[in-house]
Design a protein around this motif. Structure first.
Motif, PDB file in Angstrom:
ATOM      1  N   PHE A   1      -3.593  -4.007 -18.800  1.00 11.69           N
ATOM      2  CA  PHE A   1      -3.671  -5.011 -17.731  1.00 11.69           C
ATOM      3  C   PHE A   1      -5.041  -5.670 -17.810  1.00 11.69           C
ATOM      4  N   ALA A   2      -5.184  -6.799 -17.115  1.00 10.91           N
ATOM      5  CA  ALA A   2      -6.501  -7.441 -17.072  1.00 10.91           C
ATOM      6  C   ALA A   2      -7.363  -6.685 -16.070  1.00 10.91           C
ATOM      7  N   PRO A   3      -8.609  -6.394 -16.411  1.00 11.58           N
ATOM      8  CA  PRO A   3      -9.461  -5.673 -15.458  1.00 11.58           C
ATOM      9  C   PRO A   3      -9.742  -6.534 -14.227  1.00 11.58           C
TER      10      PRO A   3
ATOM     11  N   ALA B   1     -14.175  -6.517 -10.119  1.00 14.03           N
ATOM     12  CA  ALA B   1     -15.085  -5.409  -9.797  1.00 14.03           C
ATOM     13  C   ALA B   1     -15.193  -4.440 -10.971  1.00 14.03           C
ATOM     14  N   GLN B   2     -14.070  -4.186 -11.633  1.00  7.67           N
ATOM     15  CA  GLN B   2     -14.107  -3.293 -12.803  1.00  7.67           C
ATOM     16  C   GLN B   2     -14.981  -3.899 -13.901  1.00  7.67           C
ATOM     17  N   ARG B   3     -14.772  -5.194 -14.142  1.00  6.53           N
ATOM     18  CA  ARG B   3     -15.531  -5.859 -15.192  1.00  6.53           C
ATOM     19  C   ARG B   3     -17.029  -5.815 -14.876  1.00  6.53           C
TER      20      ARG B   3
ATOM     21  N   VAL C   1      -9.876   4.549  -2.952  1.00  3.22           N
ATOM     22  CA  VAL C   1      -8.717   5.098  -3.647  1.00  3.22           C
ATOM     23  C   VAL C   1      -7.956   3.981  -4.362  1.00  3.22           C
ATOM     24  N   GLY C   2      -7.560   4.285  -5.591  1.00  8.62           N
ATOM     25  CA  GLY C   2      -6.735   3.336  -6.339  1.00  8.62           C
ATOM     26  C   GLY C   2      -7.461   2.101  -6.836  1.00  8.62           C
ATOM     27  N   SER C   3      -8.787   2.091  -6.768  1.00 11.44           N
ATOM     28  CA  SER C   3      -9.510   0.890  -7.189  1.00 11.44           C
ATOM     29  C   SER C   3      -9.638   0.822  -8.710  1.00 11.44           C
ATOM     30  N   GLY C   4      -9.223   1.875  -9.396  1.00 12.63           N
ATOM     31  CA  GLY C   4      -9.205   1.841 -10.857  1.00 12.63           C
ATOM     32  C   GLY C   4     -10.498   2.308 -11.503  1.00 12.63           C
ATOM     33  N   LYS C   5     -10.969   3.471 -11.049  1.00 15.24           N
ATOM     34  CA  LYS C   5     -12.219   4.007 -11.594  1.00 15.24           C
ATOM     35  C   LYS C   5     -12.049   4.519 -13.021  1.00 15.24           C
ATOM     36  N   THR C   6     -10.827   4.996 -13.325  1.00 11.92           N
ATOM     37  CA  THR C   6     -10.621   5.602 -14.637  1.00 11.92           C
ATOM     38  C   THR C   6     -10.910   4.608 -15.766  1.00 11.92           C
ATOM     39  N   VAL C   7     -10.556   3.349 -15.534  1.00  9.59           N
ATOM     40  CA  VAL C   7     -10.791   2.322 -16.550  1.00  9.59           C
ATOM     41  C   VAL C   7     -12.289   2.178 -16.828  1.00  9.59           C
TER      42      VAL C   7
ATOM     43  N   GLY D   1      -1.502  -7.366  -6.748  1.00 16.55           N
ATOM     44  CA  GLY D   1      -0.102  -7.011  -6.547  1.00 16.55           C
ATOM     45  C   GLY D   1       0.097  -5.811  -5.640  1.00 16.55           C
ATOM     46  N   ARG D   2      -0.974  -5.281  -5.108  1.00 15.88           N
ATOM     47  CA  ARG D   2      -0.818  -4.133  -4.200  1.00 15.88           C
ATOM     48  C   ARG D   2      -0.765  -4.640  -2.774  1.00 15.88           C
ATOM     49  N   SER D   3       0.203  -4.128  -1.992  1.00 20.09           N
ATOM     50  CA  SER D   3       0.100  -4.452  -0.571  1.00 20.09           C
ATOM     51  C   SER D   3      -0.357  -3.184   0.138  1.00 20.09           C
TER      52      SER D   3
ATOM     53  N   VAL E   1      -6.678  14.627  -4.731  1.00 18.48           N
ATOM     54  CA  VAL E   1      -7.624  13.843  -5.500  1.00 18.48           C
ATOM     55  C   VAL E   1      -7.025  13.277  -6.780  1.00 18.48           C
ATOM     56  N   GLY E   2      -7.055  11.977  -6.904  1.00 17.64           N
ATOM     57  CA  GLY E   2      -6.851  11.351  -8.201  1.00 17.64           C
ATOM     58  C   GLY E   2      -5.464  11.299  -8.793  1.00 17.64           C
ATOM     59  N   VAL E   3      -4.499  12.026  -8.233  1.00 15.84           N
ATOM     60  CA  VAL E   3      -3.191  12.037  -8.877  1.00 15.84           C
ATOM     61  C   VAL E   3      -2.585  10.633  -8.862  1.00 15.84           C
ATOM     62  N   ASP E   4      -2.044  10.244  -9.984  1.00 16.15           N
ATOM     63  CA  ASP E   4      -1.615   8.859 -10.155  1.00 16.15           C
ATOM     64  C   ASP E   4      -0.175   8.776 -10.636  1.00 16.15           C
ATOM     65  N   VAL E   5       0.754   8.575  -9.711  1.00 13.73           N
ATOM     66  CA  VAL E   5       2.153   8.356 -10.075  1.00 13.73           C
ATOM     67  C   VAL E   5       2.590   7.073  -9.369  1.00 13.73           C
TER      68      VAL E   5
ATOM     69  N   GLY F   1      -3.867   7.591  -0.465  1.00 14.38           N
ATOM     70  CA  GLY F   1      -4.142   6.856  -1.692  1.00 14.38           C
ATOM     71  C   GLY F   1      -3.244   7.258  -2.856  1.00 14.38           C
ATOM     72  N   ARG F   2      -2.483   8.339  -2.696  1.00 14.37           N
ATOM     73  CA  ARG F   2      -1.561   8.720  -3.777  1.00 14.37           C
ATOM     74  C   ARG F   2      -0.384   7.757  -3.851  1.00 14.37           C
ATOM     75  N   VAL F   3      -0.149   6.997  -2.780  1.00 15.84           N
ATOM     76  CA  VAL F   3       0.894   5.962  -2.846  1.00 15.84           C
ATOM     77  C   VAL F   3       0.225   4.593  -2.764  1.00 15.84           C
ATOM     78  N   GLY F   4       1.022   3.557  -2.970  1.00 24.84           N
ATOM     79  CA  GLY F   4       0.455   2.204  -2.975  1.00 24.84           C
ATOM     80  C   GLY F   4      -0.268   1.934  -4.271  1.00 24.84           C
ATOM     81  N   ARG F   5       0.108   2.653  -5.336  1.00 26.16           N
ATOM     82  CA  ARG F   5      -0.561   2.490  -6.615  1.00 26.16           C
ATOM     83  C   ARG F   5       0.267   1.665  -7.587  1.00 26.16           C
ATOM     84  N   GLY F   6       1.446   1.275  -7.134  1.00 27.88           N
ATOM     85  CA  GLY F   6       2.272   0.425  -7.986  1.00 27.88           C
ATOM     86  C   GLY F   6       2.586  -0.841  -7.200  1.00 27.88           C
TER      87      GLY F   6
HETATM   88  N1  LIG Z   1      -7.052  -3.964 -13.371  1.00 23.78           N
HETATM   89  C1  LIG Z   1      -5.929  -3.302 -13.123  1.00 23.78           C
HETATM   90  N2  LIG Z   1      -4.754  -3.949 -13.014  1.00 23.78           N
HETATM   91  C2  LIG Z   1      -3.620  -3.297 -12.747  1.00 23.78           C
HETATM   92  N3  LIG Z   1      -3.530  -1.963 -12.588  1.00 23.78           N
HETATM   93  C3  LIG Z   1      -4.653  -1.257 -12.689  1.00 23.78           C
HETATM   94  C4  LIG Z   1      -5.913  -1.872 -12.961  1.00 23.78           C
HETATM   95  N4  LIG Z   1      -6.858  -0.926 -12.988  1.00 23.78           N
HETATM   96  C5  LIG Z   1      -6.236   0.250 -12.750  1.00 23.78           C
HETATM   97  N5  LIG Z   1      -4.912   0.056 -12.577  1.00 23.78           N
HETATM   98  C6  LIG Z   1      -3.920   1.074 -12.268  1.00 23.78           C
HETATM   99  O1  LIG Z   1      -4.184   1.481 -10.924  1.00 23.78           O
HETATM  100  C7  LIG Z   1      -3.918   2.856 -10.754  1.00 23.78           C
HETATM  101  C8  LIG Z   1      -5.132   3.518 -10.157  1.00 23.78           C
HETATM  102  O2  LIG Z   1      -6.165   3.623 -11.085  1.00 23.78           O
HETATM  103  P1  LIG Z   1      -7.080   4.924 -11.148  1.00 23.78           P
HETATM  104  O3  LIG Z   1      -6.251   6.126 -11.261  1.00 23.78           O
HETATM  105  O4  LIG Z   1      -8.138   4.675 -12.124  1.00 23.78           O
HETATM  106  O5  LIG Z   1      -7.661   4.828  -9.692  1.00 23.78           O
HETATM  107  P2  LIG Z   1      -8.848   5.611  -9.075  1.00 23.78           P
HETATM  108  O6  LIG Z   1      -9.880   4.629  -8.710  1.00 23.78           O
HETATM  109  O7  LIG Z   1      -9.201   6.746  -9.933  1.00 23.78           O
HETATM  110  O8  LIG Z   1      -8.213   6.080  -7.725  1.00 23.78           O
HETATM  111  P3  LIG Z   1      -8.185   7.500  -7.043  1.00 23.78           P
HETATM  112  O9  LIG Z   1      -9.592   7.801  -6.701  1.00 23.78           O
HETATM  113  O10 LIG Z   1      -7.338   7.223  -5.872  1.00 23.78           O
HETATM  114  O11 LIG Z   1      -7.567   8.410  -8.003  1.00 23.78           O
HETATM  115  C9  LIG Z   1      -3.529   3.386 -12.106  1.00 23.78           C
HETATM  116  O12 LIG Z   1      -2.144   3.477 -12.161  1.00 23.78           O
HETATM  117  C10 LIG Z   1      -4.052   2.345 -13.073  1.00 23.78           C
HETATM  118  O13 LIG Z   1      -3.274   2.280 -14.228  1.00 23.78           O
END
Ligand SMILES: Nc1ncnc2c1ncn2[C@@H]1O[C@H](COP(=O)(O)OP(=O)(O)OP(=O)(O)O)[C@@H](O)[C@H]1O
Length: 682
Positions: free
Chosen positions: A256-258, A261-263, A287-293, A439-441, A540-544, A568-573
């Motif tokens: 996906f495009a970062p 904030a990620q960039r 939560v869900g802000s995409g730290k893993t990237v 795309g998240r509500s 913490v952190g589980v991502d489904v 934060g475990r939901v609303g991730r899609g």
């Molecule tokens: N730029 C992006 N565009 C679309 N989806 C993204 C983007 N960055 C991350 N995601 C997706 O968002 C979800 C959450 O990312 P991630 O697990 O890194 O969140 P997190 O910040 O670690 O959150 P938490 O602390 O709640 O675990 C993942 O499914 C990831 O693939």
């Protein structure tokens, strides 16, 4: 006249026995006593007429002893002293329990200020075991603010008062003040000697508040000076150089495009790693802000420059999940990712260790197994600690020690106000992810009571029928442990299975073997289960991303930030997601707290509310942040002062980095940081 450095044994009335007791409180000299602050104050300035006493409460009464105190023994060893006191408005009975010696201190006809709790009503009303202080004949204002000190068995408030009085008298006129005068003037703070006097011998509330403000400022200022020096010291080290010229390849490899904030955070990291100094950065995101990237970007950056990266996660589930996320991204760049956890088989571990040592493993993801001695890196250049407020500074340092000044990235999912983050993680620079992927509500959140049980079960079924998946979180693992009124994951899973027989229900909790947990998590992610009933292991952190309903049982039992993490475990899609908190029928406080979560999805706002309710001690876990112990400042309440203290510390150190012009300040900073038991800072 005693000197401030004299032992408390020279104070009148303090014998060798009491000296020992004072030592228990870490008080040997008068100066120690001066530095032992009251834990509270009793306000005896409001004097109430006896006729005006209304409720059962503490009162200060100015009255004359009317009857000779009578001693009686009621049970074995139990004595009562009773008498009557009066003022111009009426009379009141007084009873002391087990203080027969009080009779020797009281004289009929003498006026006293009695301070104590009044109990009972009508004729049964009496004051219980009050303090009695003689009032001089012409004293118009005998009431005062009385400090209440921490004690140990055998010492009384009177002993403490004696010693602090002696200490105050021994304070010399030229008492040194570590705070620069310009700051005292700028922030209108009393000087050190006046502040001490006000703390121990206050004239009024205002005095105490002003003195406390000064003490807090001083403490935060010392703290910030020390942290700033640590940061500067790190800056003097030379860091590994990572060139960022292949970062675009990494961005292209993402599915996906970062987000902006990620960039931004990734660019900050790249700049740090190209600066010639070791990076020490914190990435904070909701939560869900995409730290893993962001972590993945640092891994890629290291590996593209011929260095290894180690990524430490707080749980096995998360380590496995991170490895699964990273592998395909890194794979596209021709890089490898190796997992190392405690529950792997001996053969798997051997293979992983060999790959790490030879350098065949570009990126290593693991739990704290990574810091074990058997793990030897070929060329460790970057360390990522996913803290989720579980890792301490020491573990981070242990991992870093496996390389030579690797770049360090700390990720935290507990959003806290920036000012606080800058202090809590004082020696780190901070990047904030304040944007969620598009795309998240927001998760629709409801706080409900038991009366909604059937409707919620129907709602679960409705979400499943639409193709979603559901988490249900319970406070206990199994029935019979802890509070029997709370739901246990195992029993609740059985109940749900009985109610929804055609649905596939799984259980997940911390007592299961790691391999079992992994398997359940993986199967849930692969949609082999519909409902996952779990304890907070999934916090913490589980991502489904397909899961879109979170139900939390007994939600009143959890902290706000923890509930926000769970939600934060939901609303991730892209599916509309929901969160239901049971427990709104457990009283007004519970309802109010849960309402905060219904109103906002903003983790920073929730953290602020949580912080003010619980205080930073509980919020962050005991001392895990590795800061020196603070004695007066309250990190959750003193944010504004903290901001000032930090700015001033920075300004002062910019002009005088080693504090050579401020010897006393320098010594105090040193003392504060030397007390700290955390090796990583020494
Ligand atoms: N730029 C992006 N565009 C679309 N989806 C993204 C983007 N960055 C991350 N995601 C997706 O968002 C979800 C959450 O990312 P991630 O697990 O890194 O969140 P997190 O910040 O670690 O959150 P938490 O602390 O709640 O675990 C993942 O499914 C990831 O693939």
């Amino acid at each position: 006249m005693p000197a401030i450095t004299d032992s408390v044994q020279f104070v009148k009335g303090i014998g060798p026995k009491k000296v020992k007791l004072f030592e228990k409180l870490h008080i040997s000299t008068l100066q120690d006593a001066l530095e032992t602050y009251p834990r509270d104050y009793e306000d005896r300035t409001q004097i109430t007429r006896i006729a005006d006493i209304a409720d059962e409460d503490r009162y200060a009464v100015r009255a004359i002893l009317g009857t000779e105190p009578k001693v009686s023994r009621i049970r074995k060893g139990m004595t009562l002293v009773k008498c009557t006191i009066f003022d111009e408005s009426g009379s009141l009975g007084v009873t002391w329990f087990n203080q027969p010696y009080i009779t020797a201190q009281l004289r009929v006809g003498q006026e006293y200020l009695f301070y104590g709790r009044v109990q009972g009503f009508g004729r049964a009303r009496q004051m219980i075991s009050p303090q009695a202080e003689k009032v001089a004949e012409n004293d118009q204002n005998p009431g005062r603010i009385v400090p209440v000190y921490p004690l140990t068995a055998g010492l009384t408030q009177r002993d403490m008062a004696r010693v602090t009085e002696a200490a105050l008298d021994a304070v010399p006129g030229d008492w040194p003040d570590p705070l620069p005068e310009v700051l005292r003037v700028k922030y209108r703070l009393p000087d050190a000697a006046d502040a001490l006097a006000a703390i121990h011998r206050p004239k009024n509330r205002e005095d105490v508040n002003e003195a406390r403000r000064r003490m807090v400022f001083e403490e935060l200022f010392l703290l910030c000076c020390g942290l700033q020096q640590l940061r500067e010291r790190r800056r003097a080290d030379s860091g590994i150089l990572f060139r960022g010229d292949r970062l675009e390849e990494f961005f292209a490899a993402l599915p996906f495009a970062p987000t902006g904030a990620q960039r931004r955070a990734i660019m900050e990291i790249a700049a740090d790693c190209a600066s010639g100094r070791p990076m020490n950065r914190l990435v904070q995101g909701d939560v869900g802000s995409g730290k893993t990237v962001v972590a993945a970007a640092l891994c890629a950056l290291a590996a593209q420059n011929g260095w290894q990266a180690a990524f430490m996660a707080p749980t096995e589930i998360l380590a496995a999940q991170h490895a699964e996320t990273l592998s395909p991204m890194l794979g596209k760049l021709g890089l490898t990712c190796t997992l190392l956890t405690g529950s792997m088989t001996a053969a798997q571990k051997r293979a992983a260790l060999a790959a790490i040592e030879s350098g065949a493993a570009n990126v290593v993801v693991g739990t704290h197994a990574l810091i074990q001695q058997s793990v030897v890196f070929h060329r460790l250049g970057a360390v990522i600690a996913d803290e989720q407020h579980r890792f301490g500074v020491a573990q981070r340092a242990a991992l870093s020690a496996k390389g030579e000044m690797p770049h360090v990235l700390v990720m935290s999912a507990t959003p806290i106000p920036r000012t606080l983050a800058l202090i809590m993680y004082g020696d780190l620079d901070v990047s904030i992810l304040d944007e969620t992927p598009p795309g998240r509500s927001p998760v629709e959140t409801y706080a409900v009571g038991e009366n909604m049980r059937r409707r919620i079960t129907a709602f679960i079924e409705k979400q499943l029928a639409a193709g979603g998946q559901v988490y249900v979180v319970c406070p206990l693992v199994e029935d019979g442990e802890g509070d029997s009124r709370l739901k246990s994951a195992e029993q609740h899973a059985k109940d749900l299975q009985a109610q929804l027989p055609h649905r596939r229900v799984a259980v997940l909790h911390g007592r299961m073997k790691n391999a079992e947990k992994d398997a359940v998590m993986r199967d849930f992610a692969a949609q082999k289960y519909d409902i996952l009933v779990a304890t907070t292991v999934i916090e913490v952190g589980v991502d489904v991303p397909n899961a879109n309903l979170m139900v939390v049982e007994d939600a009143d039992r959890f902290g706000l930030s923890q509930l926000h993490q769970l939600r934060g475990r939901v609303g991730r899609g892209t599916r509309q997601s929901y969160c239901v908190f049971f427990g709104a029928d457990k009283g007004a406080t519970a309802r109010e707290r849960l309402k905060i979560l219904c109103k906002t999805n903003d983790g920073f706002e929730i953290a602020r509310a949580d912080l003010s309710q619980r205080g930073p001690g509980d919020f962050f876990g005991r001392r895990q942040h590795g800061l020196p112990a603070l004695h007066v400042a309250d990190l959750s309440a003193d944010l504004a002062l903290m901001q000032n203290a930090r700015e001033e510390a920075e300004a002062l150190l910019a002009a005088d980095p080693s504090l050579s012009g401020w010897p006393l300040l320098k010594e105090r900073v040193h003392r504060m940081f030397a007390e700290r038991d955390d090796e990583a800072f020494n």
